[in-house]
Design an enzyme around this catalytic site. Structure first.
Site, PDB file in Angstrom:
ATOM      1  CE  LYS B 135      -3.894   1.901   2.677  1.00  0.00           C
ATOM      2  NZ  LYS B 135      -4.724   1.693   3.875  1.00  0.00           N
ATOM      3  CB  SER B 210      -7.804   3.544   2.757  1.00  0.00           C
ATOM      4  OG  SER B 210      -7.005   2.935   3.734  1.00  0.00           O
ATOM      5  CB  SER B 234      -8.181   0.800   5.627  1.00  0.00           C
ATOM      6  OG  SER B 234      -8.905   2.018   5.615  1.00  0.00           O
TER       7      SER B 234
END
Lengths: 563, 563
Positions: B135, B210, B234
Site C-alpha cells: 500500500k 483504503s 481499511s
C-alpha cells in the site's frame, strides 16, 4: 477561602475531618506517647516497645518468605496482617505516610483466608494472606480514594480497580492506602489533607514521590510489598530515596484499568503501575502473582504476556556464565548527578566487572529531546485537569505543583500534540537504532546488550522542596523501557566531596549541582536503575537481582546502613 | 485553481505528469490494445494472451507454495517476479490500482536473490524471492510515497519504513505501491492523481478502501500477498469486497514505524498494518516472516511477541476435537446488513455447527458507544491535518472525504480528547467484562469463547460512492481486537430478496438498507470476519482458516465463483 460557618464545609474543615477520621483508625494502644525528636526514625519501630519479638520478626521477613509460610500454614494471615497493621500505625505517626487505614477490614479478610486454608488445606492464590499496601490511586470498596485532592474526600469507592480485584483474587489483604502529592505530578509527597510525608532516615529529606507514602511505609517495614505508579519516576524515585527495590514495568504489562488518575485519558506518556519492595525477588513475586490472574482478560491495555520463565532462565545462564553485556552512563549530559550518585554508578560498574561481565560505556542518545518533549507535553491542557480537581474544593495548589502546571496559560492544539507524539515515536525508534548499532559495532555480531545501568535521580534522597530534574527517570517513560531500581549505598560526606571543578552546561545543570551539600545529604540512600528494553521485566529483574547481590545491598532489616 | 503558464505547475499538471510517468513504467509489449467493455474483468488476465501458461500458473499459485519452491530452488525469483509484474501491469490497465510500479527495480533485486541462492544453496529468509505488493504508505527507497496527495508527489523516499526493511530482510521483492483514497480515511478508493480504482468483478463496484488498490490487484492475481493498513476497516473492507482473506492484527503486533500516514501522531485509534492475501495460510506466512525478524528491536510500539506456535497448536486441537466455542451476531443493532450478508453469516454459522462446534448467539455490547466516540474523535483537529495536505497542492478534497472531515469547524480541546480516551478504555474494559461473563454463564465454568463471527460491512462489494457505515469494522479498531476476513460467497438476486418488512431503527439504518438492490449487487463478494481477543492472531487465523475450509471458499483461481 473556606467557609467555617455555613452549611458547606471549607476545604480546611474537610481536611481536618479526614485527618481526624484517619487518626481515629489507629487504636489507642498503638498510639505513640511521644514522638522521637531525632532526624532519623528508621530504627524507632523496633525500639518502640509496641511490637512483640514475633511481630518484629514477621515485619522484617521478606514477602516471598511470608507467602511460603502462609501457604504452608506455618503462619496465619491474621497474625501477619496484625503485625503489619501495628507497624504501619507506627510508621504513620512517624512519617505521615497514609491516606487510608483500616485494620478491621484487613483482619476480617485475613480471617476469611485463614478459614479457607483451614478448610481446604491450600492457599487461595500466590499471595494468600499477605498484606499489600496500595498507593491511593487504587480503588478498594468502602475506602476513599482522594489522591491528595480534598474535593475527592468522602466518597467511598463502590467499584474496584482491576488490579485491586486481581490482587484480592491472588490472596492479598488490603489495610492501607498511602499518601501522594496533590495531583501526583511531582517527585515529593505533600498534600493539603495530611501535609508532608517525611523520609524515615531523615525528616529533612523527602521520601520521594509521587508514590512517597509507599516509600516511607516500606522503609519502616510497615509494608512488605507495595503498589506504586510511575509516569515520570513516581515508583523509582521513592524506591531510590528509601533504599528499596522498585520496578517500572512497561506500559501494558500490568493492569491499570479502573484506577483513579490525574489527567485521566492522557495517553501520550501513559502512567504505569508496579510494585516497590525490599528485594528483586519480592517484586518478581508480585509480577508473577498478578500475571497468573491473566490481567489481559480484564484490561484491554494489558498485553497477553504471562511470566516468561524461559527468558528469566536464559538470563540466569548468562549471569552464571559471566556473559552479560552491560552498558552504563554516569550522566545524561543534561544535569550531572551529585557525587554520591556518581560513586553509586562506579560501584555498580565495578562489581559487575569484578564478577566477570562485560561492562561498557553507553552514550545516552540525545536526552535533550525527551526533556524538550516532556516540557512541551506539560502544556497540553495548560493544567486544566489538575486545576479543576484542585479548585473544586477551594484548596490552593501546593507549592511543588504551582510552578509545574500553572506557568502555562495556553493549551496545545490537537495537531501540536500529534506532532509531539510523532516526534516521541521517532525518538523511540532512533534509540532502538542506536541500541542495535551498539550491539553490532561495540559488542560485535550477534551480541546482545542486556541492560544499561544509570542514575535514577541526580541526587540521593532529596531535601524537601528541592527535587528539580526528572530527566533520568522521564526518558524511560518516554522510551517505555523497563527499569528496576537497585539500592546501592548511602551518601558519605567524607567520600563524596563536591565537584568543585565542574563547569555546568546549563542553568539546570548548575542548579542541580548547587543543591549538593555533603553535610545535609550525609547518609541519604543512593541507587541506580537497571534499564532493559520494552517489556523485558523477566530479564531486567534478574539482572537487577544479581547486581543487588554483587553490591551486598540485600537488606536484612530497616536499619542496616552501608556506611 | 491551477497555474498552467507560470513556473509553478498546477495540481492538474502534477497529477497528469504522475499518470504519464506511471503509464511509461508499463513496457509497450505489456500494454493492452483494447480494454474490455464488460462489467467484470476478473477473468481477463488469463484470456489476455499476454501471459504464458507458466506465468498464469505462477500467478495463480499460493504465496506459501511459491516460497517453498523459491527456497528449494525449483523456481527462480526473476521468473516469479516477472510473471507478477506482467499480471500487475494488466491489473493496472483494467482497474487503475497502482500509484507506483517498477519492474526494473524488482527484477534487479530478484536477480541478486537468485545469485545468492545459487551461491549459498539457501534462501535469504522466509520470503526469499517473493514479490509483495505494498500500500502506498510504506516507504521504499527511490519510489514516491504520495498516499493520494498531489502535494507529496515528486519526492522519492530516501529512508525506508521499518516494515519495508524487515520484509526485504526476509527476502521479499517490491514492485508496486498500490492506490489509496486521498487521505486514506474512506472505505473506497479515489484520488485526484490516478482517479478511481474499480472492482475487477464489476466496474460499478468499489474495490473497497483504503487499501483498495491492494484489493483490486490481489483479486486479479497481480499480487500473491499484499500489505494494507486498517484504522477503521481499511484492510478488511477491500478483503471482503474482493473475496480475499485479510487480517487486522492488533496494535503493536507488526511494525508501523517510519510509515507515512494521515494524521500522523494521532494515537487514540492507532492504524495497524497487516497482510491481505488469497488464504489464511498465506497471511500466516506473512505474519511469521515478519515476526521472525524481531520487529520489536526496530519499533518500540511492537510488542516482543514471536509467533506463538503453542497457541496455534492448542487451537488446532480444538478444531480437530470439534470443541470450539464460537459466538456470532448478524446485526450490531445500528444498521442491519443487506440480505447477502445475513446469508453469509448464516452459512458460516451453519457450517461450524455442522462440523460439531458450539456456536451461540453473541449480543453486541452497546455498539452505539464506539459509533458515538468515533464520530466525536473525527472532530479532534476538525480535519486540519487532512486539509493541510490536500490544500498544499491546490487540489480539491474528493467527494468521499468532503462530508467526512469538512463538516467540523471547531477542534476538540485536549481535555475533551482525554475524556473520549477515558470513555474508550472504559468501553474496552466493559466489553471484556461481558466476554468473561458470557464464558462463565452461557458457556459454563472454565469454558472459553474462542471467536466471534460477524459482518465486515453491511453490504457486499459496494457501489461506488455508497459506502456509508463503518461500525462493523470500526468497533474492533476501538476494542483493538484481532479480526480475520473470510470470504463466504456472492450476492444472489434470487436468494437474497430485499427485507421488505424491516422497520429501521434510525435514519442510518434506513439509509443503509435502502442501498440494497438485488440486481445491482448480484455477484458481489460477501464475507464475514472472525474476531478474537487482543493479540490473538495465532488463534484467530487458525479458526478463520478452518471456517474457510468448511465454507469451501478456498479459491483456486481468480474466476472461481460460488454462484
Amino acid at each position: 477561602m473556606g467557609d467555617n460557618t455555613g452549611s458547606t464545609p471549607s476545604w480546611e474543615d474537610l481536611a481536618r475531618d479526614k485527618r481526624e477520621r484517619l487518626a481515629a483508625k489507629i487504636p489507642t494502644e498503638w498510639r505513640l506517647k511521644e514522638l522521637p525528636t531525632t532526624d532519623s526514625v528508621i530504627d524507632f519501630p523496633r525500639a518502640s516497645g509496641l511490637l512483640s519479638a514475633t511481630e518484629i520478626g514477621i515485619t522484617e521477613t521478606s514477602a516471598s518468605s511470608l507467602v511460603a509460610d502462609l501457604a504452608a500454614g506455618r503462619l496465619k494471615s491474621v497474625n501477619v496482617v496484625l503485625a503489619f497493621c501495628k507497624r504501619a500505625a507506627i510508621a504513620q505517626q512517624l512519617t505521615n505516610c497514609m491516606l487510608e487505614f483500616d485494620t478491621e477490614m484487613a483482619l476480617a479478610r485475613a480471617k476469611v483466608l485463614d478459614e479457607y486454608h483451614a478448610q481446604h488445606g491450600k492457599p487461595v492464590g500466590p499471595l494468600h494472606g499477605l498484606p499489600v499496601s496500595l498507593k491511593d490511586q487504587l480503588h478498594v470498596k468502602g475506602l476513599e480514594t482522594s489522591m491528595g485532592y480534598i474535593a475527592w474526600l468522602g466518597k467511598p469507592a463502590t467499584k474496584e480497580s482491576v488490579l485491586t480485584t486481581l490482587l484480592r483474587q491472588a490472596g492479598a489483604v488490603f489495610y492501607t492506602k498511602t499518601s501522594v502529592p496533590q495531583t501526583l505530578m511531582v517527585g515529593e509527597t505533600f498534600n493539603n489533607i495530611v501535609g508532608l510525608t517525611t523520609n524515615p532516615r531523615n525528616k529533612n529529606w523527602s521520601p520521594g514521590g509521587s508514590s512517597g507514602g509507599e516509600g516511607a511505609l516500606l522503609a519502616l517495614r510497615g509494608s512488605c510489598l507495595g503498589v506504586g505508579t510511575d509516569i515520570g519516576g513516581s515508583i523509582r524515585i521513592p524506591a531510590a530515596f528509601n533504599s528499596l527495590y522498585g520496578i517500572r514495568p512497561c506500559h501494558g504489562r500490568l493492569p491499570y484499568a479502573g484506577m483513579a488518575n490525574s489527567m485521566a485519558g492522557q495517553e501520550t506518556i501513559p502512567s504505569v503501575v508496579g510494585p516497590l519492595g525490599h528485594s528483586a525477588a519480592d517484586l518478581r513475586l508480585f509480577m508473577k502473582a498478578v500475571l497468573a490472574q491473566k490481567p489481559w482478560l480484564y484490561d484491554s491495555k494489558t498485553v497477553p504476556l504471562p511470566w516468561r520463565q524461559e527468558i528469566e532462565d536464559e538470563t540466569l545462564v548468562k549471569i552464571k556464565t559471566k556473559t552479560l553485556n552491560i552498558g552504563f552512563y554516569e550522566t545524561d549530559g543534561m544535569a550531572l548527578p551529585h557525587p554520591p550518585i556518581l560513586r553509586a554508578i562506579k560501584e555498580a560498574v565495578e562489581k559487575l566487572k569484578q564478577a566477570g561481565h562485560n561492562v561498557v560505556p553507553w552514550t545516552p542518545y540525545k536526552h535533550d529531546v525527551p526533556y524538550y518533549l516532556l516540557k512541551e507535553l506539560d502544556k497540553a491542557d495548560a493544567g486544566a485537569d489538575l486545576h479543576r480537581d484542585i479548585s473544586a474544593s477551594g484548596e490552593p495548589a501546593i507549592d511543588l505543583i504551582k510552578n509545574y502546571v500553572y506557568r502555562h496559560t495556553k493549551q496545545l492544539g490537537n495537531n501540536e500534540v500529534w506532532d509531539l507524539q510523532t516526534q516521541k515515536w521517532r525518538y523511540q525508534t532512533e534509540y532502538l537504532d542506536q541500541w542495535r548499532e551498539f550491539e553490532a559495532t561495540t559488542l560485535g555480531p550477534g551480541a546482545e546488550l542486556d541492560a544499561i545501568i544509570a542514575p535514577v535521580a541526580p541526587t540521593a534522597a532529596v531535601r524537601h522542596g528541592k527535587y528539580r530534574y526528572y530527566g533520568y527517570t522521564g526518558v524511560l517513560n518516554m522510551l517505555d523501557f523497563t527499569s528496576v531500581v537497585v539500592p546501592v549505598g548511602f551518601a558519605d560526606k567524607d567520600r563524596d566531596v563536591p565537584n568543585t571543578g565542574y563547569v555546568p552546561v546549563s542553568e539546570l545543570d548548575s542548579d542541580v549541582q548547587a543543591e549538593y551539600d555533603p553535610e545535609a545529604y550525609h547518609g541519604a540512600p543512593t541507587a541506580v536503575q537497571v534499564i532493559g528494553r520494552r517489556l523485558s521485566e523477566e530479564k531486567t529483574l534478574a539482572i537487577a537481582e544479581e547486581l543487588g547481590r554483587l553490591l551486598h545491598s540485600q537488606k536484612t532489616g530497616p536499619s542496616v546502613r552501608a556506611l
